[in-house]
Design a protein around this motif. Structure first.
Motif, PDB file in Angstrom:
ATOM      1  N   ALA A  32      14.193 -25.145  26.640  1.00  0.00           N
ATOM      2  CA  ALA A  32      13.481 -24.642  25.373  1.00  0.00           C
ATOM      3  C   ALA A  32      14.592 -24.830  24.410  1.00  0.00           C
ATOM      4  O   ALA A  32      14.363 -25.240  23.245  1.00  0.00           O
ATOM      5  CB  ALA A  32      13.008 -23.213  25.596  1.00  0.00           C
ATOM      6  N   LYS A  36      13.136 -27.047  21.331  1.00  0.00           N
ATOM      7  CA  LYS A  36      12.108 -26.162  20.246  1.00  0.00           C
ATOM      8  C   LYS A  36      12.447 -26.738  18.884  1.00  0.00           C
ATOM      9  O   LYS A  36      13.477 -27.373  18.477  1.00  0.00           O
ATOM     10  CB  LYS A  36      12.648 -24.670  20.335  1.00  0.00           C
ATOM     11  CG  LYS A  36      13.979 -24.529  20.075  1.00  0.00           C
ATOM     12  CD  LYS A  36      14.363 -22.882  19.946  1.00  0.00           C
ATOM     13  CE  LYS A  36      15.850 -22.552  19.490  1.00  0.00           C
ATOM     14  NZ  LYS A  36      15.632 -22.723  18.034  1.00  0.00           N
ATOM     15  N   LYS A  37      11.574 -26.383  17.961  1.00  0.00           N
ATOM     16  CA  LYS A  37      11.525 -26.556  16.512  1.00  0.00           C
ATOM     17  C   LYS A  37      12.901 -25.884  16.017  1.00  0.00           C
ATOM     18  O   LYS A  37      12.960 -24.840  16.556  1.00  0.00           O
ATOM     19  CB  LYS A  37      10.429 -26.477  15.880  1.00  0.00           C
ATOM     20  CG  LYS A  37       9.278 -27.364  16.480  1.00  0.00           C
ATOM     21  CD  LYS A  37       7.993 -26.988  15.609  1.00  0.00           C
ATOM     22  CE  LYS A  37       6.986 -28.088  16.177  1.00  0.00           C
ATOM     23  NZ  LYS A  37       5.509 -27.631  15.843  1.00  0.00           N
ATOM     24  N   GLY A  39      14.696 -23.031  13.860  1.00  0.00           N
ATOM     25  CA  GLY A  39      14.024 -21.667  13.424  1.00  0.00           C
ATOM     26  C   GLY A  39      13.313 -21.108  14.503  1.00  0.00           C
ATOM     27  O   GLY A  39      12.812 -20.275  14.192  1.00  0.00           O
ATOM     28  N   GLN A  40      12.434 -21.770  15.369  1.00  0.00           N
ATOM     29  CA  GLN A  40      11.543 -21.245  16.326  1.00  0.00           C
ATOM     30  C   GLN A  40      12.302 -20.303  17.375  1.00  0.00           C
ATOM     31  O   GLN A  40      13.452 -20.848  17.917  1.00  0.00           O
ATOM     32  CB  GLN A  40      10.870 -22.284  17.080  1.00  0.00           C
ATOM     33  CG  GLN A  40       9.637 -22.099  18.029  1.00  0.00           C
ATOM     34  CD  GLN A  40       8.945 -22.956  18.566  1.00  0.00           C
ATOM     35  OE1 GLN A  40       9.680 -24.006  18.853  1.00  0.00           O
ATOM     36  NE2 GLN A  40       7.670 -22.797  19.146  1.00  0.00           N
ATOM     37  N   ASP A  41      11.817 -19.158  17.637  1.00  0.00           N
ATOM     38  CA  ASP A  41      12.343 -18.391  18.683  1.00  0.00           C
ATOM     39  C   ASP A  41      12.159 -19.025  19.846  1.00  0.00           C
ATOM     40  O   ASP A  41      10.988 -19.758  20.289  1.00  0.00           O
ATOM     41  CB  ASP A  41      11.430 -17.288  18.660  1.00  0.00           C
ATOM     42  CG  ASP A  41      12.079 -16.065  19.583  1.00  0.00           C
ATOM     43  OD1 ASP A  41      12.245 -16.318  20.651  1.00  0.00           O
ATOM     44  OD2 ASP A  41      12.340 -14.966  19.108  1.00  0.00           O
ATOM     45  N   VAL A  42      13.366 -18.935  20.869  1.00  0.00           N
ATOM     46  CA  VAL A  42      13.225 -19.558  22.064  1.00  0.00           C
ATOM     47  C   VAL A  42      12.171 -18.923  23.036  1.00  0.00           C
ATOM     48  O   VAL A  42      11.561 -19.875  23.729  1.00  0.00           O
ATOM     49  CB  VAL A  42      14.760 -19.794  22.631  1.00  0.00           C
ATOM     50  CG1 VAL A  42      15.176 -18.431  23.095  1.00  0.00           C
ATOM     51  CG2 VAL A  42      14.687 -20.708  23.991  1.00  0.00           C
ATOM     52  N   ARG A  43      12.118 -17.753  22.753  1.00  0.00           N
ATOM     53  CA  ARG A  43      11.131 -17.002  23.747  1.00  0.00           C
ATOM     54  C   ARG A  43       9.458 -17.317  23.242  1.00  0.00           C
ATOM     55  O   ARG A  43       8.685 -17.564  24.374  1.00  0.00           O
ATOM     56  CB  ARG A  43      11.020 -15.424  23.521  1.00  0.00           C
ATOM     57  CG  ARG A  43      12.470 -14.873  24.023  1.00  0.00           C
ATOM     58  CD  ARG A  43      12.853 -13.615  23.545  1.00  0.00           C
ATOM     59  NE  ARG A  43      12.894 -13.730  22.167  1.00  0.00           N
ATOM     60  CZ  ARG A  43      13.029 -12.658  21.392  1.00  0.00           C
ATOM     61  NH1 ARG A  43      13.467 -11.585  21.834  1.00  0.00           N
ATOM     62  NH2 ARG A  43      13.427 -12.852  20.129  1.00  0.00           N
ATOM     63  N   GLU A  44       9.437 -17.618  22.026  1.00  0.00           N
ATOM     64  CA  GLU A  44       8.077 -18.551  21.778  1.00  0.00           C
ATOM     65  C   GLU A  44       7.776 -19.663  22.336  1.00  0.00           C
ATOM     66  O   GLU A  44       6.662 -20.112  22.902  1.00  0.00           O
ATOM     67  CB  GLU A  44       8.062 -18.536  20.364  1.00  0.00           C
ATOM     68  CG  GLU A  44       6.862 -18.954  19.664  1.00  0.00           C
ATOM     69  CD  GLU A  44       6.725 -19.149  17.915  1.00  0.00           C
ATOM     70  OE1 GLU A  44       6.558 -20.331  17.706  1.00  0.00           O
ATOM     71  OE2 GLU A  44       7.087 -18.082  17.466  1.00  0.00           O
ATOM     72  N   TYR A  45       8.891 -20.383  22.309  1.00  0.00           N
ATOM     73  CA  TYR A  45       8.742 -21.963  23.081  1.00  0.00           C
ATOM     74  C   TYR A  45       8.498 -21.806  24.519  1.00  0.00           C
ATOM     75  O   TYR A  45       7.540 -22.498  24.941  1.00  0.00           O
ATOM     76  CB  TYR A  45       9.884 -22.696  22.685  1.00  0.00           C
ATOM     77  CG  TYR A  45       9.601 -24.063  22.977  1.00  0.00           C
ATOM     78  CD1 TYR A  45       9.309 -25.285  22.319  1.00  0.00           C
ATOM     79  CD2 TYR A  45      10.115 -24.654  24.216  1.00  0.00           C
ATOM     80  CE1 TYR A  45       9.402 -26.536  22.558  1.00  0.00           C
ATOM     81  CE2 TYR A  45       9.993 -26.016  24.898  1.00  0.00           C
ATOM     82  CZ  TYR A  45       9.455 -26.820  23.891  1.00  0.00           C
ATOM     83  OH  TYR A  45       9.390 -28.379  24.107  1.00  0.00           O
ATOM     84  N   GLY A  48       5.198 -20.959  25.139  1.00  0.00           N
ATOM     85  CA  GLY A  48       4.227 -22.203  25.153  1.00  0.00           C
ATOM     86  C   GLY A  48       4.340 -23.196  26.094  1.00  0.00           C
ATOM     87  O   GLY A  48       3.358 -23.762  26.826  1.00  0.00           O
TER      88      GLY A  48
END
Length: 70
Positions: A32, A36-37, A39-45, A48
């Motif tokens: 992740a 990940k993108k 600024g994206q939260d690693v937990r959100e990735y 997903g």
């Protein structure tokens, strides 16, 4: 109109994925962090990743092929 609102509520976002072969020592967290993108939260990735791979937990194994989100 009500129909337009209904369609917006249930529209699904298309997720673009790519096959990825897990290497020894990698975790969903490390994968992740690399993919990940900005600024994206690693937990959100990770959430997903688990969704697109139908995972019940975060266990992955060397040489396992998973889908990563692009």
């Amino acid at each position: 109109s009500i129909i337009s609102i209904f369609n917006l509520c249930f529209a699904k976002t298309e997720v673009i994925t790519e096959d990825y072969v897990v290497s020894a020592g990698e975790t969903l967290w490390s994968i992740a962090l690399e993919n990940k993108k900005a600024g994206q939260d690693v937990r959100e990735y990770i959430y997903g990743l688990r969704e697109v791979n139908n995972m019940n937990d975060c266990l992955i194994y060397p040489n396992q092929v998973i889908k990563i989100i692009k």
